[in-house]
Write a protein that holds these residues in place. Structure first.
Motif, PDB file in Angstrom:
ATOM      1  N   ALA A   5       0.712  -0.663  -0.101  1.00 20.44           N
ATOM      2  CA  ALA A   5       0.194   0.033  -0.120  1.00 20.44           C
ATOM      3  C   ALA A   5       0.474   0.912  -0.251  1.00 20.44           C
ATOM      4  O   ALA A   5       0.424   2.027  -0.780  1.00 20.44           O
ATOM      5  CB  ALA A   5      -1.251  -0.022   1.268  1.00 20.44           C
ATOM      6  N   HIS A   6       1.852   1.474   1.034  1.00 17.89           N
ATOM      7  CA  HIS A   6       3.051   2.003   0.799  1.00 17.89           C
ATOM      8  C   HIS A   6       3.786   2.845  -0.635  1.00 17.89           C
ATOM      9  O   HIS A   6       3.300   4.110  -0.851  1.00 17.89           O
ATOM     10  CB  HIS A   6       4.013   1.997   2.016  1.00 17.89           C
ATOM     11  CG  HIS A   6       4.972   3.440   2.196  1.00 17.89           C
ATOM     12  ND1 HIS A   6       6.363   2.968   0.802  1.00 17.89           N
ATOM     13  CD2 HIS A   6       5.604   4.478   2.519  1.00 17.89           C
ATOM     14  CE1 HIS A   6       7.024   4.415   1.602  1.00 17.89           C
ATOM     15  NE2 HIS A   6       6.573   5.028   2.255  1.00 17.89           N
ATOM     16  N   GLU A   7       3.674   1.685  -1.159  1.00 21.14           N
ATOM     17  CA  GLU A   7       3.922   1.707  -2.438  1.00 21.14           C
ATOM     18  C   GLU A   7       3.417   2.251  -3.897  1.00 21.14           C
ATOM     19  O   GLU A   7       3.286   3.169  -4.577  1.00 21.14           O
ATOM     20  CB  GLU A   7       4.675   0.634  -3.349  1.00 21.14           C
ATOM     21  CG  GLU A   7       5.363   0.704  -4.667  1.00 21.14           C
ATOM     22  CD  GLU A   7       6.135  -0.165  -4.901  1.00 21.14           C
ATOM     23  OE1 GLU A   7       6.427  -0.487  -6.212  1.00 21.14           O
ATOM     24  OE2 GLU A   7       5.874  -1.875  -4.355  1.00 21.14           O
ATOM     25  N   ALA A   8       2.114   1.966  -3.930  1.00 16.29           N
ATOM     26  CA  ALA A   8       1.324   2.233  -4.482  1.00 16.29           C
ATOM     27  C   ALA A   8       0.600   3.740  -4.334  1.00 16.29           C
ATOM     28  O   ALA A   8       0.512   4.126  -5.610  1.00 16.29           O
ATOM     29  CB  ALA A   8      -0.296   1.849  -4.247  1.00 16.29           C
ATOM     30  N   ASP A 140      -8.127  14.455   4.226  1.00 18.44           N
ATOM     31  CA  ASP A 140      -9.511  15.705   3.536  1.00 18.44           C
ATOM     32  C   ASP A 140      -9.093  16.919   2.759  1.00 18.44           C
ATOM     33  O   ASP A 140      -9.770  18.759   2.881  1.00 18.44           O
ATOM     34  CB  ASP A 140      -8.784  17.078   5.351  1.00 18.44           C
ATOM     35  CG  ASP A 140      -6.880  16.990   5.040  1.00 18.44           C
ATOM     36  OD1 ASP A 140      -5.958  16.735   3.874  1.00 18.44           O
ATOM     37  OD2 ASP A 140      -6.017  18.075   5.844  1.00 18.44           O
ATOM     38  N   ASN A 141      -8.032  16.917   1.629  1.00 19.46           N
ATOM     39  CA  ASN A 141      -8.474  17.970   0.432  1.00 19.46           C
ATOM     40  C   ASN A 141      -8.369  16.947  -0.669  1.00 19.46           C
ATOM     41  O   ASN A 141      -8.587  17.784  -1.505  1.00 19.46           O
ATOM     42  CB  ASN A 141      -7.512  18.691   0.869  1.00 19.46           C
ATOM     43  CG  ASN A 141      -5.552  18.149   0.538  1.00 19.46           C
ATOM     44  OD1 ASN A 141      -5.478  17.193   0.485  1.00 19.46           O
ATOM     45  ND2 ASN A 141      -5.050  18.850   1.314  1.00 19.46           N
ATOM     46  N   VAL A 142      -8.068  15.672  -0.581  1.00 26.29           N
ATOM     47  CA  VAL A 142      -8.186  15.397  -2.168  1.00 26.29           C
ATOM     48  C   VAL A 142      -9.742  15.131  -2.374  1.00 26.29           C
ATOM     49  O   VAL A 142     -10.283  14.747  -1.517  1.00 26.29           O
ATOM     50  CB  VAL A 142      -7.423  13.409  -1.732  1.00 26.29           C
ATOM     51  CG1 VAL A 142      -8.034  12.528  -3.626  1.00 26.29           C
ATOM     52  CG2 VAL A 142      -6.153  14.284  -2.067  1.00 26.29           C
ATOM     53  N   PRO A 143     -10.287  15.533  -3.627  1.00 23.40           N
ATOM     54  CA  PRO A 143     -11.496  15.133  -3.724  1.00 23.40           C
ATOM     55  C   PRO A 143     -12.441  13.386  -3.261  1.00 23.40           C
ATOM     56  O   PRO A 143     -11.144  12.549  -4.098  1.00 23.40           O
ATOM     57  CB  PRO A 143     -12.312  15.953  -5.283  1.00 23.40           C
ATOM     58  CG  PRO A 143     -10.413  16.083  -5.184  1.00 23.40           C
ATOM     59  CD  PRO A 143      -9.368  15.695  -4.637  1.00 23.40           C
ATOM     60  N   VAL A 159      -8.374   6.665  -8.484  1.00 21.94           N
ATOM     61  CA  VAL A 159      -7.990   5.472  -7.879  1.00 21.94           C
ATOM     62  C   VAL A 159      -7.231   6.045  -7.322  1.00 21.94           C
ATOM     63  O   VAL A 159      -7.332   5.453  -6.030  1.00 21.94           O
ATOM     64  CB  VAL A 159      -6.542   4.624  -9.284  1.00 21.94           C
ATOM     65  CG1 VAL A 159      -5.796   4.213  -8.260  1.00 21.94           C
ATOM     66  CG2 VAL A 159      -7.745   3.525 -10.174  1.00 21.94           C
ATOM     67  N   PHE A 160      -6.164   7.383  -7.261  1.00 19.18           N
ATOM     68  CA  PHE A 160      -6.111   7.950  -5.635  1.00 19.18           C
ATOM     69  C   PHE A 160      -6.869   8.527  -5.056  1.00 19.18           C
ATOM     70  O   PHE A 160      -6.610   8.177  -4.001  1.00 19.18           O
ATOM     71  CB  PHE A 160      -4.943   9.149  -6.996  1.00 19.18           C
ATOM     72  CG  PHE A 160      -4.080  10.186  -5.474  1.00 19.18           C
ATOM     73  CD1 PHE A 160      -3.311   9.265  -5.040  1.00 19.18           C
ATOM     74  CD2 PHE A 160      -4.570  11.121  -5.513  1.00 19.18           C
ATOM     75  CE1 PHE A 160      -2.676  10.081  -3.995  1.00 19.18           C
ATOM     76  CE2 PHE A 160      -3.941  11.890  -4.782  1.00 19.18           C
ATOM     77  CZ  PHE A 160      -2.591  11.186  -3.447  1.00 19.18           C
TER      78      PHE A 160
END
Length: 292
Positions: A5-8, A140-143, A159-160
Protein backbone atom coordinates in the motif's frame (compact mmCIF):
# COMPACT_ATOMS: atom_id res chain seq x y z
CA UNK A 1 2.76 -4.19 -10.25
CA UNK A 2 3.08 -2.60 -6.84
CA UNK A 3 3.59 -4.90 -3.86
CA UNK A 4 2.43 -2.76 -0.92
CA UNK A 5 0.00 0.00 0.00
CA UNK A 6 2.84 2.44 0.80
CA UNK A 7 4.30 1.87 -2.65
CA UNK A 8 0.96 2.37 -4.38
CA UNK A 9 0.54 5.88 -2.94
CA UNK A 10 3.63 7.17 -4.74
CA UNK A 11 3.94 4.73 -7.67
CA UNK A 12 0.62 5.93 -9.07
CA UNK A 13 2.40 9.20 -9.86
CA UNK A 14 4.92 7.25 -11.94
CA UNK A 15 2.23 5.37 -13.83
CA UNK A 16 0.48 8.66 -14.70
CA UNK A 17 3.30 11.19 -14.65
CA UNK A 18 1.05 14.27 -14.91
CA UNK A 19 -1.33 13.12 -12.15
CA UNK A 20 0.49 15.35 -9.64
CA UNK A 21 -0.47 18.45 -11.65
CA UNK A 22 -4.17 17.53 -11.67
CA UNK A 23 -4.19 16.42 -8.02
CA UNK A 24 -2.52 19.61 -6.78
CA UNK A 25 -4.77 21.82 -8.90
CA UNK A 26 -8.01 20.14 -7.80
CA UNK A 27 -7.09 19.56 -4.14
CA UNK A 28 -4.97 22.61 -3.28
CA UNK A 29 -5.51 25.08 -6.11
CA UNK A 30 -1.76 24.94 -6.80
CA UNK A 31 -0.87 25.33 -10.49
CA UNK A 32 2.57 24.14 -11.58
CA UNK A 33 4.16 24.92 -14.97
CA UNK A 34 2.62 22.91 -17.82
CA UNK A 35 4.81 19.84 -18.37
CA UNK A 36 6.45 19.35 -21.75
CA UNK A 37 8.23 16.14 -20.76
CA UNK A 38 8.51 14.19 -17.52
CA UNK A 39 11.02 11.53 -16.54
CA UNK A 40 11.47 9.46 -13.40
CA UNK A 41 14.97 9.94 -12.01
CA UNK A 42 17.06 7.91 -9.58
CA UNK A 43 15.60 8.07 -6.08
CA UNK A 44 18.90 7.24 -4.39
CA UNK A 45 20.15 10.46 -2.76
CA UNK A 46 23.06 8.86 -0.93
CA UNK A 47 26.43 10.64 -1.00
CA UNK A 48 29.82 9.25 -0.01
CA UNK A 49 28.78 9.14 3.64
CA UNK A 50 27.51 5.69 4.68
CA UNK A 51 24.03 6.93 5.67
CA UNK A 52 21.52 5.93 2.98
CA UNK A 53 18.87 8.44 1.96
CA UNK A 54 16.25 7.34 -0.54
CA UNK A 55 13.13 9.21 -1.61
CA UNK A 56 10.01 7.38 -2.84
CA UNK A 57 9.44 8.93 -6.28
CA UNK A 58 11.29 11.80 -7.99
CA UNK A 59 10.03 13.32 -11.23
CA UNK A 60 12.06 15.67 -13.43
CA UNK A 61 9.55 17.95 -15.16
CA UNK A 62 10.48 19.84 -18.30
CA UNK A 63 8.26 22.76 -19.29
CA UNK A 64 8.34 25.82 -21.51
CA UNK A 65 8.42 28.05 -18.40
CA UNK A 66 11.05 26.33 -16.27
CA UNK A 67 12.23 22.82 -15.53
CA UNK A 68 11.57 21.64 -12.00
CA UNK A 69 11.66 18.55 -9.82
CA UNK A 70 8.80 17.01 -7.85
CA UNK A 71 9.64 14.74 -4.92
CA UNK A 72 6.70 12.50 -3.96
CA UNK A 73 6.78 10.91 -0.52
CA UNK A 74 4.23 8.31 0.61
CA UNK A 75 3.70 8.67 4.35
CA UNK A 76 1.26 6.22 5.97
CA UNK A 77 2.23 7.05 9.57
CA UNK A 78 4.09 9.81 11.39
CA UNK A 79 7.85 9.31 11.37
CA UNK A 80 9.98 12.18 12.64
CA UNK A 81 13.21 10.58 11.43
CA UNK A 82 11.83 10.40 7.89
CA UNK A 83 10.52 13.95 8.13
CA UNK A 84 13.97 15.25 9.03
CA UNK A 85 15.28 13.85 5.75
CA UNK A 86 12.91 15.92 3.57
CA UNK A 87 14.87 19.21 3.68
CA UNK A 88 17.94 17.19 2.69
CA UNK A 89 16.12 15.78 -0.35
CA UNK A 90 15.10 19.28 -1.44
CA UNK A 91 18.55 20.82 -0.90
CA UNK A 92 20.41 17.91 -2.51
CA UNK A 93 18.29 17.91 -5.69
CA UNK A 94 18.34 21.71 -5.95
CA UNK A 95 22.14 21.66 -5.67
CA UNK A 96 22.55 18.82 -8.15
CA UNK A 97 20.12 19.98 -10.86
CA UNK A 98 19.88 23.75 -10.18
CA UNK A 99 16.10 23.84 -10.72
CA UNK A 100 13.16 24.54 -8.39
CA UNK A 101 12.14 21.58 -6.23
CA UNK A 102 8.63 20.81 -4.96
CA UNK A 103 8.08 18.35 -2.09
CA UNK A 104 4.71 16.57 -2.24
CA UNK A 105 3.68 14.24 0.60
CA UNK A 106 0.68 11.91 0.13
CA UNK A 107 -1.05 10.50 3.22
CA UNK A 108 -3.99 8.08 3.61
CA UNK A 109 -5.18 9.51 6.95
CA UNK A 110 -5.88 13.00 8.27
CA UNK A 111 -3.66 12.70 11.34
CA UNK A 112 -0.57 11.95 9.29
CA UNK A 113 -1.49 14.64 6.77
CA UNK A 114 -1.75 17.29 9.52
CA UNK A 115 1.62 16.19 10.91
CA UNK A 116 3.26 16.34 7.48
CA UNK A 117 1.97 19.89 6.81
CA UNK A 118 3.86 21.40 9.72
CA UNK A 119 6.78 23.47 8.33
CA UNK A 120 10.24 22.11 9.04
CA UNK A 121 12.26 24.90 10.67
CA UNK A 122 16.05 24.49 10.66
CA UNK A 123 18.07 27.16 12.44
CA UNK A 124 17.57 29.54 15.34
CA UNK A 125 14.03 30.21 16.51
CA UNK A 126 14.48 33.85 15.45
CA UNK A 127 16.03 33.04 12.08
CA UNK A 128 15.50 29.92 10.00
CA UNK A 129 18.38 28.94 7.75
CA UNK A 130 16.03 26.53 5.98
CA UNK A 131 12.23 26.47 6.08
CA UNK A 132 10.79 23.43 4.32
CA UNK A 133 7.05 23.57 3.59
CA UNK A 134 5.71 20.34 2.04
CA UNK A 135 2.58 20.28 -0.08
CA UNK A 136 0.38 17.54 1.37
CA UNK A 137 -2.45 15.53 -0.17
CA UNK A 138 -4.68 13.63 2.24
CA UNK A 139 -8.30 12.64 2.82
CA UNK A 140 -9.13 16.15 4.03
CA UNK A 141 -8.32 17.81 0.70
CA UNK A 142 -8.29 15.12 -2.01
CA UNK A 143 -11.77 15.04 -3.63
CA UNK A 144 -13.91 11.99 -2.85
CA UNK A 145 -14.89 11.12 -6.41
CA UNK A 146 -18.38 9.57 -6.30
CA UNK A 147 -19.78 10.80 -9.63
CA UNK A 148 -19.40 8.44 -12.57
CA UNK A 149 -18.92 11.39 -14.93
CA UNK A 150 -16.06 12.76 -12.82
CA UNK A 151 -14.57 9.30 -12.42
CA UNK A 152 -14.72 8.49 -16.13
CA UNK A 153 -13.13 11.87 -16.87
CA UNK A 154 -10.05 10.96 -14.79
CA UNK A 155 -9.89 7.28 -13.86
CA UNK A 156 -6.36 7.41 -12.42
CA UNK A 157 -7.27 10.32 -10.14
CA UNK A 158 -10.25 8.24 -9.01
CA UNK A 159 -7.89 5.39 -8.10
CA UNK A 160 -5.83 7.88 -6.09
CA UNK A 161 -9.02 9.15 -4.45
CA UNK A 162 -9.93 5.59 -3.45
CA UNK A 163 -6.50 4.95 -1.94
CA UNK A 164 -6.52 8.24 -0.05
CA UNK A 165 -10.04 7.72 1.35
CA UNK A 166 -9.75 3.98 2.01
CA UNK A 167 -10.42 4.44 5.74
CA UNK A 168 -13.10 7.10 5.34
CA UNK A 169 -16.89 7.14 5.20
CA UNK A 170 -16.90 7.59 1.40
CA UNK A 171 -14.68 4.60 0.63
CA UNK A 172 -17.44 2.25 -0.55
CA UNK A 173 -19.07 4.91 -2.76
CA UNK A 174 -15.75 5.79 -4.38
CA UNK A 175 -14.97 2.13 -5.05
CA UNK A 176 -18.37 1.46 -6.61
CA UNK A 177 -17.91 4.52 -8.82
CA UNK A 178 -14.38 3.42 -9.73
CA UNK A 179 -15.60 -0.06 -10.67
CA UNK A 180 -18.02 1.49 -13.18
CA UNK A 181 -15.48 4.03 -14.44
CA UNK A 182 -12.93 1.32 -15.23
CA UNK A 183 -15.37 -0.04 -17.80
CA UNK A 184 -14.94 3.19 -19.80
CA UNK A 185 -11.28 2.48 -20.64
CA UNK A 186 -9.56 -0.39 -22.43
CA UNK A 187 -9.76 -3.72 -20.55
CA UNK A 188 -5.98 -4.30 -20.10
CA UNK A 189 -5.50 -0.85 -18.52
CA UNK A 190 -8.65 -1.34 -16.43
CA UNK A 191 -7.44 -4.74 -15.19
CA UNK A 192 -4.08 -3.25 -14.22
CA UNK A 193 -5.70 -0.38 -12.31
CA UNK A 194 -8.14 -2.76 -10.60
CA UNK A 195 -5.26 -4.87 -9.32
CA UNK A 196 -3.27 -1.72 -8.43
CA UNK A 197 -6.24 -0.55 -6.36
CA UNK A 198 -6.50 -3.85 -4.50
CA UNK A 199 -2.83 -3.73 -3.49
CA UNK A 200 -3.11 -0.09 -2.43
CA UNK A 201 -6.14 -0.75 -0.21
CA UNK A 202 -4.07 -3.24 1.82
CA UNK A 203 -5.75 -4.98 4.77
CA UNK A 204 -8.70 -2.61 5.18
CA UNK A 205 -12.47 -2.95 5.16
CA UNK A 206 -12.39 -1.11 1.84
CA UNK A 207 -10.20 -3.88 0.42
CA UNK A 208 -12.89 -6.41 1.31
CA UNK A 209 -15.48 -4.25 -0.43
CA UNK A 210 -13.27 -4.02 -3.51
CA UNK A 211 -12.68 -7.77 -3.64
CA UNK A 212 -16.42 -8.33 -3.33
CA UNK A 213 -17.06 -5.96 -6.23
CA UNK A 214 -14.41 -7.65 -8.37
CA UNK A 215 -15.87 -11.09 -7.69
CA UNK A 216 -19.42 -10.13 -8.74
CA UNK A 217 -18.91 -7.80 -11.71
CA UNK A 218 -19.19 -8.97 -15.31
CA UNK A 219 -17.28 -6.21 -17.09
CA UNK A 220 -14.75 -7.22 -19.80
CA UNK A 221 -11.81 -6.03 -17.70
CA UNK A 222 -12.98 -8.24 -14.85
CA UNK A 223 -12.91 -11.30 -17.09
CA UNK A 224 -9.37 -10.38 -18.13
CA UNK A 225 -8.35 -9.93 -14.50
CA UNK A 226 -9.76 -13.34 -13.56
CA UNK A 227 -7.80 -14.90 -16.41
CA UNK A 228 -4.61 -13.25 -15.15
CA UNK A 229 -5.29 -14.50 -11.62
CA UNK A 230 -5.84 -18.04 -12.90
CA UNK A 231 -2.59 -17.91 -14.88
CA UNK A 232 -0.70 -16.58 -11.86
CA UNK A 233 -2.28 -19.24 -9.68
CA UNK A 234 -1.21 -22.00 -12.07
CA UNK A 235 2.35 -20.61 -12.17
CA UNK A 236 2.48 -20.43 -8.37
CA UNK A 237 1.13 -23.97 -8.16
CA UNK A 238 3.80 -25.28 -10.54
CA UNK A 239 6.53 -23.51 -8.58
CA UNK A 240 5.27 -24.89 -5.27
CA UNK A 241 5.19 -28.39 -6.76
CA UNK A 242 8.77 -28.08 -7.98
CA UNK A 243 9.93 -26.78 -4.58
CA UNK A 244 8.29 -29.70 -2.78
CA UNK A 245 9.95 -32.10 -5.22
CA UNK A 246 13.39 -30.64 -4.42
CA UNK A 247 12.81 -31.10 -0.69
CA UNK A 248 11.37 -34.60 -1.15
CA UNK A 249 14.40 -35.78 -3.15
CA UNK A 250 16.82 -34.34 -0.60
CA UNK A 251 14.87 -35.97 2.24
CA UNK A 252 14.84 -39.38 0.52
CA UNK A 253 18.59 -39.13 -0.08
CA UNK A 254 19.28 -38.16 3.54
CA UNK A 255 20.68 -34.70 2.74
CA UNK A 256 20.29 -32.33 5.69
CA UNK A 257 18.28 -29.20 4.81
CA UNK A 258 18.56 -26.34 7.36
CA UNK A 259 15.43 -24.30 8.00
CA UNK A 260 16.75 -21.22 6.18
CA UNK A 261 17.50 -23.33 3.09
CA UNK A 262 14.04 -24.93 3.27
CA UNK A 263 12.45 -21.49 3.39
CA UNK A 264 14.59 -20.33 0.46
CA UNK A 265 13.46 -23.27 -1.64
CA UNK A 266 9.77 -22.84 -0.80
CA UNK A 267 9.92 -19.08 -1.40
CA UNK A 268 11.38 -19.47 -4.90
CA UNK A 269 8.85 -18.84 -7.69
CA UNK A 270 11.19 -19.20 -10.66
CA UNK A 271 10.49 -22.63 -12.14
CA UNK A 272 13.75 -22.67 -14.15
CA UNK A 273 15.76 -22.20 -10.95
CA UNK A 274 13.73 -24.86 -9.16
CA UNK A 275 14.25 -27.32 -12.01
CA UNK A 276 18.00 -26.70 -11.80
CA UNK A 277 17.93 -27.29 -8.05
CA UNK A 278 15.95 -30.49 -8.58
CA UNK A 279 18.54 -31.81 -11.05
CA UNK A 280 21.33 -31.07 -8.56
CA UNK A 281 19.37 -32.61 -5.68
CA UNK A 282 19.58 -35.99 -7.43
CA UNK A 283 23.36 -36.13 -6.85
CA UNK A 284 24.04 -33.48 -4.16
CA UNK A 285 25.92 -34.47 -1.05
CA UNK A 286 25.06 -31.28 0.85
CA UNK A 287 22.58 -28.42 0.49
CA UNK A 288 25.45 -26.22 -0.76
CA UNK A 289 25.75 -28.51 -3.78
CA UNK A 290 22.13 -27.74 -4.65
CA UNK A 291 22.64 -23.96 -4.55
CA UNK A 292 26.06 -24.01 -6.22
Amino acid sequence: MVKAAHEALHRIFQDDSVLFTRALRKALGVTLPTPRAISVINTDLTEIEPMERRADTILYVESAETDHIVIIESQTTTDDAKRRSWPYYVAYLHSKYDVPVTLLVVCPNATTAAWARSPIHIGLDSHASIMCRPLVLGPDNVPAIVSIDDAADDVVLTVFSALTHKDGANADRILRTLADALDTIDPPSAAYLAEFTEVGLAQTTAAQTWRSLLSTMTYPYQSLLRSQWRAEGRAEGRAEGEALSVLRVLDRRGVHVPEDARQRIMACTDTATLESWLDRALTAGTIDDVFA
